[in-house]
Write a protein that holds these residues in place. Structure first.
Motif, PDB file in Angstrom:
ATOM      1  N   TYR A  66       0.849  -1.187   0.000  1.00  0.00           N
ATOM      2  CA  TYR A  66       0.000   0.000   0.000  1.00  0.00           C
ATOM      3  C   TYR A  66       0.886   1.240   0.000  1.00  0.00           C
ATOM      4  O   TYR A  66       1.822   1.344   0.793  1.00  0.00           O
ATOM      5  N   THR A  67       0.575   2.161  -0.892  1.00  0.00           N
ATOM      6  CA  THR A  67       1.362   3.385  -1.021  1.00  0.00           C
ATOM      7  C   THR A  67       0.695   4.500  -0.245  1.00  0.00           C
ATOM      8  O   THR A  67      -0.484   4.789  -0.442  1.00  0.00           O
ATOM      9  N   GLY A  68       1.459   5.137   0.637  1.00  0.00           N
ATOM     10  CA  GLY A  68       0.941   6.255   1.418  1.00  0.00           C
ATOM     11  C   GLY A  68       0.945   7.533   0.607  1.00  0.00           C
ATOM     12  O   GLY A  68       1.589   7.629  -0.441  1.00  0.00           O
ATOM     13  N   ALA A  69       0.227   8.513   1.088  1.00  0.00           N
ATOM     14  CA  ALA A  69       0.182   9.818   0.442  1.00  0.00           C
ATOM     15  C   ALA A  69       1.547  10.494   0.574  1.00  0.00           C
ATOM     16  O   ALA A  69       2.325  10.188   1.478  1.00  0.00           O
ATOM     17  N   GLN A  79       7.282  10.013   1.103  1.00  0.00           N
ATOM     18  CA  GLN A  79       6.247   9.065   0.696  1.00  0.00           C
ATOM     19  C   GLN A  79       6.773   7.650   0.926  1.00  0.00           C
ATOM     20  O   GLN A  79       7.932   7.360   0.637  1.00  0.00           O
ATOM     21  N   LEU A  80       5.896   6.784   1.424  1.00  0.00           N
ATOM     22  CA  LEU A  80       6.277   5.414   1.747  1.00  0.00           C
ATOM     23  C   LEU A  80       5.359   4.414   1.074  1.00  0.00           C
ATOM     24  O   LEU A  80       4.218   4.724   0.750  1.00  0.00           O
ATOM     25  N   VAL A  92       8.867  -1.699   4.791  1.00  0.00           N
ATOM     26  CA  VAL A  92       8.531  -0.307   4.512  1.00  0.00           C
ATOM     27  C   VAL A  92       9.594   0.207   3.554  1.00  0.00           C
ATOM     28  O   VAL A  92      10.791   0.078   3.817  1.00  0.00           O
ATOM     29  N   LYS A  93       9.151   0.756   2.430  1.00  0.00           N
ATOM     30  CA  LYS A  93      10.086   1.294   1.450  1.00  0.00           C
ATOM     31  C   LYS A  93       9.828   2.789   1.299  1.00  0.00           C
ATOM     32  O   LYS A  93       8.701   3.218   1.073  1.00  0.00           O
ATOM     33  N   ALA A  94      10.883   3.583   1.421  1.00  0.00           N
ATOM     34  CA  ALA A  94      10.772   5.027   1.238  1.00  0.00           C
ATOM     35  C   ALA A  94      10.815   5.320  -0.259  1.00  0.00           C
ATOM     36  O   ALA A  94      11.815   5.077  -0.924  1.00  0.00           O
ATOM     37  N   LEU A  95       9.700   5.808  -0.796  1.00  0.00           N
ATOM     38  CA  LEU A  95       9.633   6.161  -2.213  1.00  0.00           C
ATOM     39  C   LEU A  95      10.186   7.558  -2.462  1.00  0.00           C
ATOM     40  O   LEU A  95      10.791   7.812  -3.499  1.00  0.00           O
ATOM     41  N   GLN A  96       9.959   8.466  -1.510  1.00  0.00           N
ATOM     42  CA  GLN A  96      10.494   9.826  -1.591  1.00  0.00           C
ATOM     43  C   GLN A  96      10.958  10.239  -0.207  1.00  0.00           C
ATOM     44  O   GLN A  96      10.269   9.979   0.779  1.00  0.00           O
ATOM     45  N   THR A  97      12.110  10.887  -0.148  1.00  0.00           N
ATOM     46  CA  THR A  97      12.606  11.468   1.097  1.00  0.00           C
ATOM     47  C   THR A  97      13.182  12.845   0.770  1.00  0.00           C
ATOM     48  O   THR A  97      13.518  13.115  -0.390  1.00  0.00           O
ATOM     49  N   PRO A  98      13.307  13.719   1.772  1.00  0.00           N
ATOM     50  CA  PRO A  98      13.868  15.040   1.503  1.00  0.00           C
ATOM     51  C   PRO A  98      15.257  14.929   0.864  1.00  0.00           C
ATOM     52  O   PRO A  98      16.116  14.205   1.351  1.00  0.00           O
ATOM     53  N   SER A 143       2.860   9.615   6.230  1.00  0.00           N
ATOM     54  CA  SER A 143       2.730   8.769   5.045  1.00  0.00           C
ATOM     55  C   SER A 143       2.485   7.323   5.451  1.00  0.00           C
ATOM     56  O   SER A 143       1.691   6.617   4.823  1.00  0.00           O
ATOM     57  N   LEU A 144       3.161   6.856   6.483  1.00  0.00           N
ATOM     58  CA  LEU A 144       2.959   5.505   6.993  1.00  0.00           C
ATOM     59  C   LEU A 144       1.511   5.312   7.431  1.00  0.00           C
ATOM     60  O   LEU A 144       0.865   4.317   7.067  1.00  0.00           O
ATOM     61  N   GLN A 145       0.977   6.264   8.199  1.00  0.00           N
ATOM     62  CA  GLN A 145      -0.407   6.153   8.659  1.00  0.00           C
ATOM     63  C   GLN A 145      -1.370   6.172   7.488  1.00  0.00           C
ATOM     64  O   GLN A 145      -2.356   5.444   7.463  1.00  0.00           O
TER      65      GLN A 145
END
Length: 153
Positions: A66-69, A79-80, A92-98, A143-145
């Protein structure tokens, strides 16, 4: 008398300097967390909410990714994607990070693995922030929630 005047002036100058500082820790993040009971509106990035990459199972224990917002923090988006197996968080995979600058990349590369480890231990979004990565931690949790809400967990 001269000592008292110097002490008074020094104290006043110190108080003025302290009051003029803007605390970094108390600044509000750029996004507000969606309420868990209400359906989430468009994420702060303005893009529509991503849908889960796999469909939900009909059982009470969801399985899939499931992809978080995407949540925009002061230093960049977070985004996760969360993988569940029978309702348990398995990855848990980080799709976007700062990543706006080198320092933000450095902080994210330090904080995200710690947040992921804590998520896998806690099996929820109720995790502590990483010291020194407050904004990244807040975006991560939001994003996780969001992903867990989509999964119905």
């Amino acid at each position: 008398m001269r000592k008292a005047a110097v002490t008074t002036v020094s104290t006043v100058a110190g108080v003025v300097l302290l009051l003029s500082l803007k605390p970094h820790v108390n600044a509000a993040p750029a996004v507000a967390a969606p309420s868990p009971s209400a359906p989430s509106s468009a994420p702060s990035s303005g893009a529509p909410s991503p849908s889960p990459s796999t469909s939900r199972t009909t059982s009470a224990s969801p399985t899939g990714t499931y992809t978080g917002a995407t949540f925009t923090t002061r230093y960049g988006p977070v985004q996760l994607a969360v993988t569940l197996a029978q309702g348990k968080i398995t990855a848990v995979k980080a799709l976007q990070t700062p990543s706006g600058d080198g320092r933000s990349q450095q902080i994210a590369s330090y904080a995200v693995p710690q947040l992921t480890s804590e998520t896998l231990s806690a099996q929820s979004a109720r995790i502590d922030a990483v010291s020194g990565a407050t904004y990244t931690s807040e975006g991560y949790v939001q994003s996780l929630q969001s992903a867990l809400d989509k999964a119905g967990v």
